[in-house]
Design an enzyme around this catalytic site. Structure first.
Site, mmCIF file in Angstrom:
data_model
loop_
_atom_site.group_PDB
_atom_site.id
_atom_site.type_symbol
_atom_site.label_atom_id
_atom_site.label_comp_id
_atom_site.label_asym_id
_atom_site.label_seq_id
_atom_site.Cartn_x
_atom_site.Cartn_y
_atom_site.Cartn_z
ATOM 1 N N HIS A 121 0.870 -1.185 0.000
ATOM 2 C CA HIS A 121 0.000 0.000 0.000
ATOM 3 C C HIS A 121 0.904 1.231 0.000
ATOM 4 O O HIS A 121 2.042 1.171 0.487
ATOM 5 C CB HIS A 121 -0.837 -0.059 1.287
ATOM 6 C CG HIS A 121 -1.862 1.009 1.425
ATOM 7 N ND1 HIS A 121 -1.559 2.255 1.917
ATOM 8 C CD2 HIS A 121 -3.190 1.028 1.157
ATOM 9 C CE1 HIS A 121 -2.658 2.984 1.947
ATOM 10 N NE2 HIS A 121 -3.667 2.273 1.495
ATOM 11 N N ASP A 197 3.441 -4.135 8.101
ATOM 12 C CA ASP A 197 2.207 -3.367 7.943
ATOM 13 C C ASP A 197 1.050 -4.325 8.238
ATOM 14 O O ASP A 197 0.749 -5.213 7.433
ATOM 15 C CB ASP A 197 2.143 -2.819 6.511
ATOM 16 C CG ASP A 197 0.812 -2.150 6.201
ATOM 17 O OD1 ASP A 197 -0.114 -2.244 7.027
ATOM 18 O OD2 ASP A 197 0.687 -1.544 5.122
ATOM 19 N N GLN A 200 -4.186 -4.758 7.269
ATOM 20 C CA GLN A 200 -5.220 -5.689 6.788
ATOM 21 C C GLN A 200 -5.237 -7.007 7.558
ATOM 22 O O GLN A 200 -6.158 -7.795 7.386
ATOM 23 C CB GLN A 200 -5.019 -5.976 5.291
ATOM 24 C CG GLN A 200 -5.269 -4.791 4.390
ATOM 25 C CD GLN A 200 -6.729 -4.329 4.368
ATOM 26 O OE1 GLN A 200 -7.637 -5.017 4.846
ATOM 27 N NE2 GLN A 200 -6.967 -3.146 3.836
ATOM 28 N N LYS A 223 -10.261 0.004 10.835
ATOM 29 C CA LYS A 223 -10.544 -1.209 10.047
ATOM 30 C C LYS A 223 -10.957 -2.367 10.952
ATOM 31 O O LYS A 223 -11.176 -3.481 10.487
ATOM 32 C CB LYS A 223 -9.306 -1.611 9.240
ATOM 33 C CG LYS A 223 -8.935 -0.624 8.130
ATOM 34 C CD LYS A 223 -7.800 -1.174 7.320
ATOM 35 C CE LYS A 223 -7.082 -0.136 6.503
ATOM 36 N NZ LYS A 223 -7.839 0.400 5.390
ATOM 37 N N CYS A 360 -4.958 2.535 -3.602
ATOM 38 C CA CYS A 360 -3.743 3.090 -2.978
ATOM 39 C C CYS A 360 -2.583 2.103 -3.116
ATOM 40 O O CYS A 360 -1.781 1.927 -2.186
ATOM 41 C CB CYS A 360 -3.964 3.448 -1.517
ATOM 42 S SG CYS A 360 -5.284 4.617 -1.267
HETATM 43 N N1 C6P Z 1 -6.210 0.516 2.933
HETATM 44 C C1 C6P Z 1 -8.106 0.083 1.485
HETATM 45 O O1 C6P Z 1 -9.224 0.347 1.041
HETATM 46 P P1 C6P Z 1 -4.694 4.126 6.965
HETATM 47 O O2 C6P Z 1 -5.356 4.879 5.850
HETATM 48 O O3 C6P Z 1 -3.415 4.797 7.405
HETATM 49 O O4 C6P Z 1 -5.612 3.804 8.070
HETATM 50 O O5 C6P Z 1 -4.286 2.687 6.362
HETATM 51 C C2 C6P Z 1 -3.375 2.627 5.309
HETATM 52 C C3 C6P Z 1 -3.158 1.236 4.852
HETATM 53 C C4 C6P Z 1 -1.904 0.676 5.034
HETATM 54 N N2 C6P Z 1 -1.649 -0.588 4.661
HETATM 55 C C5 C6P Z 1 -2.575 -1.359 4.082
HETATM 56 C C6 C6P Z 1 -2.226 -2.765 3.725
HETATM 57 C C7 C6P Z 1 -3.863 -0.853 3.880
HETATM 58 O O6 C6P Z 1 -4.777 -1.625 3.309
HETATM 59 C C8 C6P Z 1 -4.159 0.473 4.256
HETATM 60 C C9 C6P Z 1 -5.509 1.068 3.995
HETATM 61 C C10 C6P Z 1 -7.566 0.909 2.624
HETATM 62 O O7 C6P Z 1 -7.437 -0.844 1.045
HETATM 63 C C11 C6P Z 1 -7.733 2.379 2.386
HETATM 64 S S1 C6P Z 1 -6.666 3.011 1.153
#
Ligand code: C6P
Length: 403
Positions: A121, A197, A200, A223, A360
């Protein structure tokens, strides 16, 4: 797992969109919130609100206690060693920026390398790019054609210059789980720091930092049933202790002179300014909720839903599945001749919410040879009937585009 009972806890699932019951298939983007979390936040504001760590009156004491109890809850949830290893942040993006700004900027030098993967991401790519101005090289491990990480390539790309390996536990497009224990061992045997990371993975399965043996883990509360703007950076205490804070100001200090300051103890050294107590309270309640159901049950439920979705989607002419062979919790796909935004737009007419676009993860889109995908993602409150409705509605999408 009694999904019908769980659904009763989520007020938003009673909503109608375009006169259809909401079918929410975008939890990988952000999850919906149970009434328990909503009430915990309401109750905090009705009964306990004050600025924590700052005063000695009772409300302040209560707010401080609630904030720090939430931290303890996270310690147990991911099996960290103690409170000092849990830093509250806004989200995964912020956690990654802290690692890069506070650790990598100070410790990496020209010629050093950071190893990432093409499935990352943007949150695990863009912050690392800042290091390039110091002459640090960023390298990307490829995926295999089945969507899984190419572990042979990962091993080949490790070198004495690899100072950090930073990998997503679970891809937000492919749904694949990376062999995180193995990658951690390879990293540490090479003397590299290992960053995970968990955006997910943490919401959907039991994640144990002691077992993974990562140096840092980042994840977002929103999430996993908690509100937005509360997330966690886990870091090993001995590493966090050596790091300089990146955000500076109030609450993160011990003493301030006119021209210099000393830092507060861990974890507050990294938490400048008034913290997000309502977020921490919401996260704590969300953890209670998930633990009561059991993360193993959540993961198994998602497996069942993913299997069902794949079985149904395989029968839809024109659908090409883009998620990995070992993908779980989501299905990314293409529908021949229809842009992903058009799919999402038309499904919305039937009350169905899926995500469309580059997710993203633009480098991964390029690697897959596409500009965008449509993604349906599942969580503990989704049902097979909802998936049937989603798949049946794809026929409407096809009809619109045949006209
Ligand atoms: N993915 C998706 O729809 P934030 O925005 O900081 O809470 O999370 C960022 C992020 C980082 N790593 C991974 C693997 C992610 O999936 C995400 C967020 C969402 O897939 C929103 S872009």
């Amino acid at each position: 797992m009694n999904v019908e009972k769980i659904r009763e806890d989520f007020p938003i699932l009673k909503r109608k969109i375009n006169n259809h019951p909401l079918v929410f298939l975008d939890s990988a983007s952000t999850s919906q919130k149970p009434v328990q979390v909503i009430n915990a936040i309401k109750n905090y504001y009705e009964m306990n609100n004050a600025n924590p760590h700052r005063s000695i009156y009772q409300l302040c004491d209560e707010a401080t206690q609630m904030y720090e109890d939430a931290r303890k809850k996270v310690v147990k949830f991911i099996n960290a060693r103690n409170d000092e290893e849990i830093i509250f942040v806004r989200n995964t993006n912020e956690a990654m920026n802290i690692i890069v700004q506070s650790y990598a900027m100070d410790n990496l030098k020209e010629g050093d390398e950071v190893l990432l993967t093409v499935m990352e991401h943007h949150a695990n790519i863009v912050p690392w790019q800042m290091l390039q101005k110091k002459g640090v090289k960023i390298k990307f491990v490829d995926i295999k054609d089945d969507g899984t990480l190419d572990m042979d390539k990962l091993k080949d790309m490790m070198s004495k210059n690899t100072k950090i390996v930073s990998v997503t536990h679970k891809s937000n497009v492919l749904g694949s789980l990376n062999p995180i224990n193995e990658i951690g061992k390879i990293s540490h045997d090479n003397g590299s720091l290992f960053v995970v990371d968990g955006a997910q993975s943490v919401p959907n399965m039991q994640v144990d930092v002691n077992n993974i043996n990562c140096d840092f883990l980042a994840f977002s509360g929103h999430k996993m049933l908690a509100p937005m703007n509360i997330g966690v950076l886990y870091g090993k205490k001995e590493i966090l202790e050596r790091m300089e804070p990146f955000m500076r100001g109030s609450d993160m200090i011990k003493e301030v002179q006119l021209t210099e300051s000393t830092w507060n103890d861990l974890p507050w050294k990294f938490e400048a300014g008034t913290p997000n107590v309502e977020g921490a309270v919401g996260l704590s309640t969300a953890i209670d909720y998930l633990e009561k159901i059991g993360l193993d049950n959540v993961e198994k439920h998602e497996e069942d839903l993913t299997k069902h979705a794949l079985e149904r989607l395989r029968d839809v002419e024109g659908v090409k599945i883009l998620s990995a062979k070992n993908g779980n919790g989501m299905v990314s796909f293409h529908l021949s001749g229809v842009h992903s935004h058009d799919i999402a737009y038309i499904l919305n007419d039937s009350g169905i919410a899926i995500r469309s676009g580059h997710m993203c993860a633009q480098p991964l889109m390029r690697r897959l040879g596409v500009q965008s995908v449509a993604r349906a993602s599942f969580y503990l409150y989704n049902t097979k009937e909802e998936i049937d409705k989603f798949v049946d509605s794809l026929e409407n999408v096809k009809k619109v585009f045949k006209k």
